[in-house]
Design a protein around this motif. Structure first.
Motif, PDB file in Angstrom:
ATOM      1  N   ALA A  59       0.969  -1.259   0.140  1.00  0.00           N
ATOM      2  CA  ALA A  59      -0.508  -0.257  -0.087  1.00  0.00           C
ATOM      3  C   ALA A  59       0.716   1.080   0.193  1.00  0.00           C
ATOM      4  CB  ALA A  59      -1.021  -0.153   1.153  1.00  0.00           C
ATOM      5  N   GLN A  71       0.216  14.749  -1.078  1.00  0.00           N
ATOM      6  CA  GLN A  71      -1.804  14.174  -1.486  1.00  0.00           C
ATOM      7  C   GLN A  71      -1.139  13.758  -3.058  1.00  0.00           C
ATOM      8  OE1 GLN A  71      -5.086  15.293  -0.660  1.00  0.00           O
ATOM      9  NE2 GLN A  71      -3.564  16.471   1.572  1.00  0.00           N
ATOM     10  N   ALA A  78       0.181   5.969  -7.315  1.00  0.00           N
ATOM     11  CA  ALA A  78      -0.641   5.206  -7.671  1.00  0.00           C
ATOM     12  C   ALA A  78      -0.823   4.978  -9.165  1.00  0.00           C
ATOM     13  CB  ALA A  78      -1.943   5.198  -6.700  1.00  0.00           C
ATOM     14  N   LYS A  79      -0.457   6.081  -9.469  1.00  0.00           N
ATOM     15  CA  LYS A  79      -1.514   6.191 -11.463  1.00  0.00           C
ATOM     16  C   LYS A  79      -1.050   5.350 -12.303  1.00  0.00           C
ATOM     17  CE  LYS A  79      -0.976   9.628 -13.858  1.00  0.00           C
ATOM     18  NZ  LYS A  79      -1.348  11.404 -14.059  1.00  0.00           N
ATOM     19  N   GLN A  82      -0.006   1.778 -11.065  1.00  0.00           N
ATOM     20  CA  GLN A  82      -0.830   0.992 -12.445  1.00  0.00           C
ATOM     21  C   GLN A  82      -1.200   0.829 -13.359  1.00  0.00           C
ATOM     22  OE1 GLN A  82      -5.419   2.824 -11.551  1.00  0.00           O
ATOM     23  NE2 GLN A  82      -6.592   0.742 -11.641  1.00  0.00           N
ATOM     24  N   THR A  88      -4.055  -1.742  -8.656  1.00  0.00           N
ATOM     25  CA  THR A  88      -4.878  -1.303  -7.984  1.00  0.00           C
ATOM     26  C   THR A  88      -3.773  -0.451  -6.358  1.00  0.00           C
ATOM     27  OG1 THR A  88      -6.977  -1.009  -8.744  1.00  0.00           O
ATOM     28  CG2 THR A  88      -6.681   0.806  -6.816  1.00  0.00           C
ATOM     29  N   PHE A  89      -3.512   0.166  -6.445  1.00  0.00           N
ATOM     30  CA  PHE A  89      -2.430   0.559  -5.365  1.00  0.00           C
ATOM     31  C   PHE A  89      -3.369   1.787  -5.048  1.00  0.00           C
ATOM     32  CE2 PHE A  89       0.522  -1.389  -8.093  1.00  0.00           C
ATOM     33  CZ  PHE A  89       1.333  -1.594  -6.607  1.00  0.00           C
ATOM     34  N   GLN A  90      -4.034   1.254  -3.034  1.00  0.00           N
ATOM     35  CA  GLN A  90      -4.665   1.614  -2.544  1.00  0.00           C
ATOM     36  C   GLN A  90      -3.278   3.251  -1.597  1.00  0.00           C
ATOM     37  OE1 GLN A  90      -7.692   1.930  -2.049  1.00  0.00           O
ATOM     38  NE2 GLN A  90      -8.061   0.217  -3.499  1.00  0.00           N
ATOM     39  N   VAL A  91      -3.934   4.204  -1.007  1.00  0.00           N
ATOM     40  CA  VAL A  91      -3.184   5.320  -0.636  1.00  0.00           C
ATOM     41  C   VAL A  91      -4.173   5.637   0.704  1.00  0.00           C
ATOM     42  CG1 VAL A  91      -2.774   7.943  -0.280  1.00  0.00           C
ATOM     43  CG2 VAL A  91      -2.756   6.371  -2.986  1.00  0.00           C
ATOM     44  N   ALA A  92      -3.431   5.245   1.489  1.00  0.00           N
ATOM     45  CA  ALA A  92      -3.564   5.194   2.801  1.00  0.00           C
ATOM     46  C   ALA A  92      -2.727   6.034   4.366  1.00  0.00           C
ATOM     47  CB  ALA A  92      -4.156   3.835   4.222  1.00  0.00           C
ATOM     48  N   ARG A  99       1.454  -6.037   6.570  1.00  0.00           N
ATOM     49  CA  ARG A  99       1.780  -5.110   5.669  1.00  0.00           C
ATOM     50  C   ARG A  99       2.472  -4.304   5.042  1.00  0.00           C
ATOM     51  NH1 ARG A  99      -2.956  -3.650   0.916  1.00  0.00           N
ATOM     52  NH2 ARG A  99      -2.267  -4.273  -1.434  1.00  0.00           N
TER      53      ARG A  99
END
Length: 640
Positions: A59, A71, A78-79, A82, A88-92, A99
């Motif tokens: 992630a 941000q 992430a874009k 992918q 798809t990579f989640q941003v948290a 993980r």
């Protein structure tokens, strides 16, 4: 780098060239990342698994309260991950338990534009000293995965300006810590004459800039006072895009007349205060905007400062404000005014007064002056605050020789002046370069090795900045210059030959060696035999050999294009046009060298004009509507 790997890659590329187009594209997309990794970073272990079978294995974590730029950096990461892997990579804001992550963070202890890419316990950390540098770290990381940021996404590229590999199973294979620091603090693109800029392509340019680590966009306040190229036309659309990427906004350029001129207040300013303005050769007040106003008249200076402050009040987004005299300024025509001081001292005295007034209201804004033309030297009797920036402009550099080559009198004059500036001024000095020049009329003076040698010398002076013109209309012609300069502005000692090889493999595929030879021919002919100011007119025999070399390279490019995929054929087509223009230009020089008849010279000039007419919309040349046989003949005779 291992020679065996290079040999294996070359064999693979030759094999690919024999495949049908569809298979070529599919397999080419797999081999370019391997070539990039081998050329730039050597072999690595299996590395950290980022994605497998289109499923993300990590992630992206943005801790704390991230700024809009951070941000955006995470969203870009992430874009592109992918695009590469299909995952798809989640941003948290914080990692899930057990993980592994890609952590993006700003570190206050790091220098402002420094960044670091490291691996800690299987986690990847992208750390930087500022939001802007965080974005650099992201693009650098992606580049090490095989992405290539060749050019802005201009319309001429049909979506193919950059290269993104396709790897459903994706590893990060660099097994050492990456620490980066820029050699030049200010790395600028200037849109000065704005011959081909639109809102759309300016946004595309801004999007590309941080990928090559350019950090400043330079825009005229109102170029030549014509109202055509001005910050206010693009300000609303560009400011949020620039801010989102942390790019500095520099506005101004030539134009004391933007703040005080005889036509202001419906001409009444001149009628009421003729003593505020410059005197002509008869020592009478003149209404000429290019005659510098009376900088010794305190009321005139106060009016000038008030106008500057009002503009800045209305434009709080500006980071750097250029306060330059008119282009082609005449500082004193009346003999009595020579007693008022040299242009250098008058400029320094004026900027000091403006700087004091500006700092009282906008303490973080930087002012910049220009060392140029009749104000090239440092002031002798005035002191400039080190908070003021200076752009040094070697506009008449002789490109037959490096800037520090004493064989050129023009270059030696610039070197002497610049070293005098460096000795007497403690502030930031930048190079206002002419590695892409409007006066060349888009002639393909593609000079990556030349640029490197100059940049290495400037870094040792040292200078703190570099600026180059950036026009979408002839971007492809100067694409390699822009691309290489982005790397050299960060590190002047980067391996230019490796970058050229990678560039050509990305643009020209299996026949990249043909393109490399074509670019080498352009670098070794145009600046020496072409219509570049101060390049001496060579013998007819030497010119003929240059033309023969370029024709041979053009034929090789034509043959390579015939068997290339459609997308790569388009690039070869543009390269053929660059070579054709160089040939046509040098043939005009040949006519001058042999003292050809006016009719022969006119015919060769007409061939150039026809080339302009037929190719003005292909990213190769910017056509000036005023060009005709007569005006272009004068242009060529100027360089005889």
């Amino acid at each position: 780098m291992r020679l065996t790997n290079l040999m294996t890659n070359n064999i693979a590329m030759k094999h690919l060239s024999k495949l049908p187009i569809k298979q070529f594209i599919q397999r080419y997309l797999l081999i370019v990342p391997l070539l990039f990794s081998t050329l730039c970073y050597g072999e690595a272990s299996a590395g950290i698994l980022l994605a497998k079978s289109k499923v993300a294995q990590l992630a992206i974590v943005l801790p704390g309260e991230p700024s809009p730029t951070r941000q955006f950096a995470a969203a870009e990461l992430a874009k592109y991950l992918q695009k590469i892997s299909g995952a798809t990579f989640q941003v948290a804001g914080s990692p899930a338990k057990s993980r592994k992550v890609i952590r993006i963070e700003q570190r206050k202890e790091m220098a402002y534009e420094d960044y670091r890419i490291s691996v800690r316990d299987g986690n990847i950390v992208l750390a930087a000293g500022s939001d802007r540098a965080v974005l650099y770290a992201v693009y650098d990381f992606l580049e090490r995965l095989g992405c290539r940021w060749i050019a802005p996404q201009l319309a001429l590229y049909n979506g193919l300006s950059e290269y993104i590999p396709h790897q459903p199973t994706l590893y990060y294979k660099v097994n050492h810590e990456i620490n980066e620091h820029p050699a030049f603090a200010y790395r600028k693109l200037d849109i000065e004459e704005g011959k081909s800029h639109t809102i759309e392509n300016l946004k595309q340019l801004v999007d590309w800039m941080p990928k090559l680590r350019y950090n400043t966009l330079m825009v005229p306040l109102n170029y030549q006072g014509k109202g055509r190229v001005k910050w206010d036309k693009w300000r609303e659309a560009l400011t949020p895009e620039l801010r989102k990427r942390g790019i500095l906004i520099e506005v101004g350029g030539h134009g004391y007349q933007n703040y005080i001129n005889p036509g202001m207040e419906n001409g009444n300013l001149f009628k009421q205060h003729p003593d505020w303005f410059g005197l002509d050769k008869d020592c009478k007040p003149a209404t000429d905007d290019y005659l510098v106003f009376n900088t010794e008249n305190q009321d005139a200076v106060n009016y000038f400062i008030k106008s500057v402050l009002e503009y800045l009040r209305q434009h709080p987004e500006i980071d750097i404000f250029d306060l330059w005299p008119p282009d082609g300024a005449r500082w004193a025509e009346c003999p009595d005014w020579l007693k008022r001081g040299t242009p250098e001292d008058r400029q320094a005295k004026l900027i000091s007064k403006v700087d004091s007034a500006v700092k009282a209201v906008y303490p973080h804004l930087k002012l910049q002056i220009i060392a140029y033309a009749k104000a090239l030297l440092p002031p002798q009797h005035e002191t400039i605050s080190k908070q003021v920036m200076v752009d040094f402009c070697p506009i008449d550099q002789n490109f037959e020789y490096q800037i520090n080559d004493s064989r050129s009198a023009a270059n030696q004059e610039y070197v002497t002046a610049l070293l005098d500036w460096r000795k007497k001024f403690d502030g930031d000095i930048g190079l206002y370069s002419y590695f892409r020049k409007y006066a060349w009329k888009s002639l393909p003076n593609v000079i990556p090795h030349f640029i490197q040698r100059d940049m290495q010398w400037y870094a040792k002076v040292p200078l703190q900045g570099i600026t180059t013109y950036a026009e979408p209309g002839d971007w492809y012609t100067y694409e390699l210059n822009h691309y290489i300069l982005g790397y050299l502005a960060w590190n002047p000692d980067v391996k230019v030959d490796s970058l050229i090889q990678l560039y050509c493999k990305t643009r020209y595929g299996a026949a990249s060696a043909v393109a490399e030879k074509a670019y080498a021919a352009l670098e070794n002919t145009v600046r020496i035999y072409g219509s570049i100011r101060f390049s001496s007119l060579k013998s007819p025999e030497a010119i003929s050999k240059a033309v023969t070399l370029l024709r041979d390279r053009q034929q090789a490019v034509k043959e390579a294009a015939a068997s290339a995929p459609a997308e790569i054929q388009a690039n070869f087509g543009r390269l053929q046009l660059m070579l054709q223009y160089a040939i046509l230009d040098i043939r005009v020089r040949e006519a001058l060298a042999i003292n050809a008849s006016p009719e022969v010279l006119s015919d060769r000039v007409q061939e150039v004009l026809t080339f302009f007419k037929n190719n003005g919309d292909k990213g190769i040349v910017i056509v000036n509507k005023e060009d005709n046989v007569k005006s272009l003949t004068r242009y060529y005779n100027r360089y005889k």
